[in-house]
Scaffold this active site. Structure first.
Site, PDB file in Angstrom:
ATOM      1  N   LEU A  53      94.655  83.033  62.569  1.00  0.00           N
ATOM      2  CA  LEU A  53      93.540  83.896  62.509  1.00  0.00           C
ATOM      3  C   LEU A  53      93.893  85.402  62.596  1.00  0.00           C
ATOM      4  O   LEU A  53      92.758  86.208  62.704  1.00  0.00           O
ATOM      5  CB  LEU A  53      92.783  83.629  63.717  1.00  0.00           C
ATOM      6  N   LEU A  65      94.429  88.994  66.236  1.00  0.00           N
ATOM      7  CA  LEU A  65      92.916  88.575  67.764  1.00  0.00           C
ATOM      8  C   LEU A  65      93.844  89.468  68.762  1.00  0.00           C
ATOM      9  O   LEU A  65      93.210  90.105  69.943  1.00  0.00           O
ATOM     10  CB  LEU A  65      93.842  88.275  67.441  1.00  0.00           C
ATOM     11  N   LYS A 116     101.180  76.242  74.206  1.00  0.00           N
ATOM     12  CA  LYS A 116     103.136  75.912  73.746  1.00  0.00           C
ATOM     13  C   LYS A 116     103.644  75.138  75.195  1.00  0.00           C
ATOM     14  O   LYS A 116     104.686  75.190  74.967  1.00  0.00           O
ATOM     15  CB  LYS A 116     103.473  77.110  73.013  1.00  0.00           C
TER      16      LYS A 116
END
Length: 753
Positions: free
Chosen positions: A81, A84, A96
């Site tokens: 992406l 961000l 994670k």
């Protein structure tokens, strides 16, 4: 097989409920009395503080440092992406953290640093060093990720590992070792083309060169073509380190005659013409996500001899980082390592490669719905292989000890491997296996209570998860209205709604029901009322006539009443072989309790039947059954008429010659506690019981609900076993996930039937 899918709302709901985020902190010590609090904090906590001040290495003994990893990002390269920012990266870092816990029992905290300045980032992480046993860097853009990792590795005395680089490299190396083994080639001789000169690509080449690949046999490409010695455009120090002495200038030229292609670039970067030009038995690792540089179908269409891996789970040979980072850190933490070095990464890759060449356990084959064996479509272990936890960390730990980065030596490796086996929560593998089998079954599931929002959401989730088709018994307008009220208006079009008014089979259903009940006091009017107006009976009739593969009911009515209605259509009574088994999962343990649904007050023959059905359900869950007939009495004391039948039931199984372990009567603590069992060396159980057969339905129900409400146990069931068709009856307090779990169980039974 249908692929799981989800909507934007599904993803947001998952992260919002039952509480925002994906993890929480729980205490590992008692915190109930004043004495507990005094030991946990002031004044008792002063003593370990003083010891650690004098001997810093004891922090691993008296704090959680030795099993705590920080997952740290600044959000400059979040998944695919882009930049961000730190705050928007938090869902990924939380994810994670839970992967660390799920796969290797490593505690982890996510930390998001709001800076793009490498100096500030390094300063912040270095200052947090005393808190953690290791640092996992994540989603940091290049080239800052190289600078940050290198500096922190130099300045900190705990492992610092950028998973976007080295995680991909380790799994790629493991798969490549096996692909070359199948191809009959050696890493020292093959020509490797890498497309994508970012963090992961550079780390892949660095590790492969450390494992024997020759510098000028490795051609690195970026968007401007081959990185060759003397090129100046678009270069940096990290690319320059891999510049080859070559006349090749384009990816197409580099691919001609290449043995290996490694892609960490973009969709469509490799053409079929390029694949055609590669050497015999080419190895293609197209790892761009979500879409590979070339799909396996496209590659195999022009080269049947190609071995292809991708980053996707819906293709064979998935290069998945979760095979690496949890186990690398597990091994590093357990030796109190100062670093994770190349030797540890290579040991991880070699151990993964070796594991893939071994026979795959049946439970993995069951979970994936197919038999896996070493070959072109299986060169990398699956992420859910239960052997990973006790095979990979020891290899990493050995390498760390041999190369001098260990503060602690593991003297008994066999004992260490046994301890690793005990770290894993078996409930996760059971649920995973059930889900995989349900997806393979693709069962059409009948949800009888389409007037309940929980049931409707469960039906949608069942279908969107790729388990099969959901049929909802209800009225279309009512279903649409209730889904809209739940914020799921779009889902109404996905579900098929069935009722007596729109089915062409109603006369057939009524004739069947009249044949069964005409001599049980029911006339034609009663039959019409049951078949045409009662959703439980209507759903059961659908199932009986093959208009669905399984049935879910009970969320809106008491189970005893639902059982009465089901018995109008099926033989599901105490003397028909039906048994209700509840699965209780808590703190990494699984115990089945029976009978929680059918038998009110079973005698010894009934108890033997219940034990047999309970053992069958245990095996369906992937467990080797150990059955205990439980009571307040243990092996005859105290003497009680109520305990006698539990003792006799074991004798009935003796007579029947069943093929599972059983013992009784015994108290619950003796059945479940290994220490308690030591007092009875004559017991036939080889370990704690996992199937408890109780004296009566009321005691079974009390036990299950007490565990559920007081201990927060996860309960699946009662699972109705011993009936011709898969029928599962939920409780009235079932959540959406509980209902979905019951549907999954029904789907698994539908597949077996």
């Amino acid at each position: 097989m249908a692929k799981p899918r989800f909507t934007r709302e599904d993803a947001l709901n998952f992260h919002e409920a039952p509480s925002p985020g994906k993890w929480e902190v729980t205490a590992t010590v008692p915190m109930t009395t004043q004495r507990d609090l005094s030991l946990a904090y002031s004044p008792g906590v002063a003593i370990p503080c003083e010891v650690i001040a004098e001997q810093p290495e004891t922090a691993y003994d008296y704090t959680n440092k030795g099993n705590l990893v920080a997952v740290i990002s600044n959000g400059t390269a979040v998944l695919g992406l882009g930049n961000l920012g730190a705050l928007a990266s938090k869902p990924v870092m939380e994810g994670k953290s839970v992967l660390f816990k799920r796969f290797a029992d490593v505690n982890s905290i996510d930390i998001e640093l709001d800076t793009e300045d490498a100096d500030a980032f390094c300063a912040a992480v270095k200052l947090m060093g005393p808190s953690f046993g290791g640092i996992n860097l994540e989603d940091i853009k290049a080239p800052e990720c190289f600078i940050i990792e290198q500096r922190l590795k130099e300045e900190m005395d705990i492992p610092v590992f950028h998973d976007d680089q080295h995680g991909t490299a380790v799994i790629c190396a493991a798969g490549l070792l096996n692909a070359l083994h199948i191809s009959g080639k050696r890493i020292e001789e093959v020509r490797i083309v890498l497309n994508g000169a970012g963090a992961a690509g550079i780390a892949c080449l660095e590790l492969l060169k450390a494992m024997g690949a020759q510098h000028d046999n490795c051609i690195m490409c970026d968007t401007k073509g081959v990185i060759w010695q003397g090129r100046t455009e678009g270069m940096n120090q990290w690319k320059s380190a891999h510049a080859a002495n070559t006349s090749l200038r384009t990816l197409e030229q580099a691919m001609d005659g290449a043995d290996v292609f490694l892609g960490v670039s973009a969709k469509g970067a490799v053409t079929q013409e390029m694949v055609k030009s590669m050497a015999p038995n080419p190895v293609i690792f197209a790892m761009a996500n979500p879409d590979p540089e070339i799909t396996p179908e496209e590659a195999h269409a022009v080269r049947e001899d190609a071995i292809v891996a991708t980053g996707r789970s819906d293709y064979p040979n998935q290069v998945n980082n979760v095979l690496g980072f949890p186990y690398l850190f597990r091994g590093a933490l357990d030796i109190h390592a100062r670093a994770i070095n190349d030797e540890m990464k290579i040991a991880c890759a070699e151990a993964l490669a070796a594991l893939a060449r071994e026979e795959v356990p049946d439970e993995v084959a069951v979970a994936y719905g197919q038999k896996l064996s070493f070959g072109r479509d299986y060169i990398i272990p699956t992420p859910f292989d239960p052997r990973l936890i006790h095979r990979i960390p020891p290899a990493v730990a050995r390498a760390g000890m041999q190369t001098g980065v260990a503060r602690r030596e593991i003297e008994d490796m066999e004992q260490y491997e046994q301890a690793l086996k005990g770290r894993m929560d078996p409930t996760a593998s059971v649920l995973r296996g059930l889900n995989a089998r349900a997806r393979a079954a693709q069962a059409t599931m009948i949800f009888a209570e389409g007037d309940d929002p929980r049931v409707l959401r469960a039906a949608v989730q069942y279908q969107r998860s790729g388990f099969g088709k959901a049929l909802v018994v209800g009225r279309e307008a009512d279903v649409a209205e209730k889904l809209a009220a739940e914020g799921m208006a779009d889902a109404a079009a996905e579900l098929e709604v069935v009722n007596a008014a729109n089915t062409p089979h109603l006369d057939t259903y009524k004739a069947f029901l009249y044949q069964r009940l005409q001599r049980k006091g029911l006339d034609q009017h009663d039959i019409h009322r049951l078949a045409g107006r009662d959703r439980h009976v209507f759903a059961a009739l659908m199932l009986a006539h093959g208009h669905g593969d399984g049935m879910i009911t009970g969320a809106t009515r008491k189970s005893a009443h639902v059982m009465e209605l089901v018995n109008h259509v099926f033989d599901a009574g105490p003397h028909d072989g039906a048994v209700g088994v509840s699965v209780v999962m808590h703190n990494g343990r699984i115990v089945l309790i029976a009978d929680t649904l059918v038998h009110e007050w079973p005698d010894e023959e009934d108890l033997a039947d219940i034990a047999t059905q309970g053992a069958q359900v245990a095996r369906e869950l992937g467990l080797e059954p150990r059955v205990a007939f439980v009571s307040f009495s243990t092996f005859g004391y105290p003497v009680s008429e109520r305990a006698t039948k539990m003792h006799v039931a074991a004798s009935v199984l003796d007579r029947r010659g069943v093929d599972f372990e059983y013992e009784g009567e015994m108290a619950v603590d003796v059945a479940l506690n290994p220490k308690g069992q030591e007092n009875y060396p004559f017991s036939r159980l080889t370990g704690p019981a996992n199937v408890l057969v109780v004296p009566a339905r009321h005691s079974a129900s009390i036990s299950v609900k007490l565990m559920q409400e007081m201990a927060g146990a996860t309960v699946i069931g009662p699972i109705l076993s011993g009936v011709d068709k898969p029928i599962q009856i939920c409780s009235t307090v079932s959540t959406v996930n509980d209902i979905v779990n019951m549907a999954v169980m029904a789907a698994c039974k539908a597949r077996r039937a």
